[in-house]
Design a protein around this motif. Structure first.
Motif, PDB file in Angstrom:
ATOM      1  N   GLU A  69      35.684  50.184  39.997  1.00 41.22           N
ATOM      2  CA  GLU A  69      37.046  50.242  40.552  1.00 41.22           C
ATOM      3  C   GLU A  69      37.190  51.389  41.543  1.00 41.22           C
ATOM      4  O   GLU A  69      37.872  51.261  42.570  1.00 41.22           O
ATOM      5  CB  GLU A  69      38.071  50.368  39.424  1.00 41.22           C
TER       6      GLU A  69
ATOM      7  N   TYR B 264      35.511  50.293  44.730  1.00 40.93           N
ATOM      8  CA  TYR B 264      36.355  49.300  45.407  1.00 40.93           C
ATOM      9  C   TYR B 264      37.413  49.983  46.275  1.00 40.93           C
ATOM     10  O   TYR B 264      37.640  49.583  47.431  1.00 40.93           O
ATOM     11  CB  TYR B 264      37.032  48.399  44.380  1.00 40.93           C
ATOM     12  N   GLN B 265      38.051  50.993  45.745  1.00 45.26           N
ATOM     13  CA  GLN B 265      39.090  51.691  46.503  1.00 45.26           C
ATOM     14  C   GLN B 265      38.514  52.334  47.763  1.00 45.26           C
ATOM     15  O   GLN B 265      39.194  52.415  48.797  1.00 45.26           O
ATOM     16  CB  GLN B 265      39.757  52.755  45.626  1.00 45.26           C
TER      17      GLN B 265
ATOM     18  N   LYS C 185      37.153  49.012  50.287  1.00 44.61           N
ATOM     19  CA  LYS C 185      37.915  47.775  50.484  1.00 44.61           C
ATOM     20  C   LYS C 185      38.297  47.508  51.932  1.00 44.61           C
ATOM     21  O   LYS C 185      38.530  46.352  52.311  1.00 44.61           O
ATOM     22  CB  LYS C 185      39.158  47.773  49.602  1.00 44.61           C
TER      23      LYS C 185
ATOM     24  N   HIS D 191      37.596  42.676  42.173  1.00 46.04           N
ATOM     25  CA  HIS D 191      38.675  43.545  41.674  1.00 46.04           C
ATOM     26  C   HIS D 191      39.867  42.681  41.271  1.00 46.04           C
ATOM     27  O   HIS D 191      40.259  41.786  42.030  1.00 46.04           O
ATOM     28  CB  HIS D 191      39.093  44.532  42.771  1.00 46.04           C
ATOM     29  N   PRO D 192      40.385  42.932  40.045  1.00 45.39           N
ATOM     30  CA  PRO D 192      39.945  43.850  39.001  1.00 45.39           C
ATOM     31  C   PRO D 192      38.643  43.367  38.355  1.00 45.39           C
ATOM     32  O   PRO D 192      38.493  42.170  38.087  1.00 45.39           O
ATOM     33  CB  PRO D 192      41.088  43.845  37.981  1.00 45.39           C
ATOM     34  N   VAL D 193      37.742  44.291  38.099  1.00 43.46           N
ATOM     35  CA  VAL D 193      36.418  43.914  37.643  1.00 43.46           C
ATOM     36  C   VAL D 193      36.443  43.254  36.258  1.00 43.46           C
ATOM     37  O   VAL D 193      35.619  42.380  35.966  1.00 43.46           O
ATOM     38  CB  VAL D 193      35.476  45.130  37.674  1.00 43.46           C
TER      39      VAL D 193
END
Length: 370
Positions: free
Chosen positions: A67, A70-71, A74, A102-104
């Motif tokens: 997560e 990802y942020q 992205k 996401h969400p994983v």
């Protein structure tokens, strides 16, 4: 019907520089590696977007780590993922090549479809994960205090790249735990009911290469490994091909809750249960596929078939000391909790066991290594 397949194209290079020239790194690439590995790519990244393993914590791959990445990525328009590292980097990078991850937790719960939209190149820097040739990504799901594997075909890499140069700096501890993990991959996949004639050839070759290497290290000392790292890298890939087709079994299934709870590195956690599981297999069902596996072990180790597990235990302890669960601060109440978790939640793995254990038998194995 049983099937066998090798999906990634497997490419070998002597140096990282040769890889970079051949694969033409550019600004369309997302490169995931450790800062200690970046030196091999000096002057060759050509504007690629780089993220570093160390920026997202230590230890095994987790949902939290994914997560956070990802942020950070992205909004990056990358078209290819290049993963350079051990199991953590490889397992996470497979997710980064998907259209949506996401969400994983939703991905692992199959609420999000696993669709690949980026090319995926995997370059291992250890000799154990085998994940560079499989369609499996394993995460610690911190909210659930366990590990879980996602096994879907979009996770297969396009390319697996083997560069022995990248293992030159691998510390002995990581060499030992990762190569023992590869040995476990090979032996568990050999006994799996999903094994085929072809997958077993990869299993057997991996076992032979790893144990021959261990014998050399036992005779000549730890530094003897440095001259045979290419063999260990190949053996890990052979084992990955084997378990990618046949799966792993109870050793991995039993290690997941323990490793996730006490943050024990994957290969080391597997090692805790390795001999206990195989000795139980041998005791309950000595005839069958384990007999042919024991014949190979007997030849390699130079002992009678009845002595192979004692001899193997001794050889492995020469490579790295085996410790009980309690040495990692595990408590006795873990036995029942971990047993239940293995029995109920790790069926993807336990289905690949040489035999099927009852809940009581699983608990007995935990108790024997506590």
């Amino acid at each position: 019907m049983k099937t066998f397949k090798i999906v990634p194209k497997i490419v070998e290079f002597d140096t990282t520089s040769q890889f970079c020239d051949e694969f033409s790194l550019c600004s369309d690439d997302l490169v995931f590696l450790s800062k200690s590995t970046e030196k091999y790519f000096a002057g060759k990244l050509n504007g690629a977007h780089v993220i570093y393993r160390g920026d997202y914590g230590k230890g095994e791959p987790t949902d939290i780590m994914v997560e956070q990445i990802y942020q950070d990525i992205k909004d990056i328009p990358y078209k290819r993922v290049i993963a350079v590292g051990g199991g953590t980097i490889v397992d996470v990078a497979k997710l980064l090549a998907l259209k949506e991850f996401h969400p994983v937790l939703d991905l692992y719960d199959k609420k999000i479809p696993a669709e690949r939209t980026k090319e995926l190149v995997i370059i291992p820097t250890t000799c154990g994960t085998g994940s560079e040739v499989t369609n499996i990504s394993i995460l610690e799901l911190t909210q659930r205090k366990t590990k879980l594997g996602l096994a879907v075909d979009p996770l297969y890499p396009d390319y697996t790249v083997l560069i022995p140069e990248l293992l030159a700096d691998l510390p002995y501890q990581f060499f030992a735990t990762s190569s023992i993990d590869a040995l476990i991959h090979a032996m568990e996949s050999y006994l799996s009911p999903k094994a085929t004639t072809l997958s077993r050839q990869f299993s057997l070759k991996a076992v032979e290469m790893i144990l021959d290497g261990y014998k050399k290290i036992a005779a000549e000392g730890k530094d003897a490994r440095l001259s045979i790292m290419k063999e260990f890298l190949l053996a890990s890939t052979y084992a990955g091909i084997a378990f990618g087709n046949a799966g792993t079994g109870y050793v991995h299934a039993m290690s997941y809750s323990f490793g996730a709870t006490y943050h024990v590195p994957h290969g080391e956690a597997n090692y805790v249960f390795f001999m206990a599981v195989f000795k139980t297999y041998q005791k309950i069902k000595p005839e069958g596929d384990i007999e042919s596996l024991n014949s190979l072990l007997s030849k390699i180790l130079g002992v009678e078939k009845s002595e192979v597990y004692e001899a193997l235990d001794k050889l492995l302890n020469n490579i790295i000391e085996l410790k009980p669960m309690r040495a990692y601060c595990s408590v006795e109440s873990d036995i029942s909790v971990f047993s239940q978790n293995t029995f109920e939640k790790q069926t993807r793995l336990t289905a690949n066991g040489y035999i099927q254990f009852s809940l009581a038998q699983i608990a007995q194995i935990y108790r024997s290594v506590f």
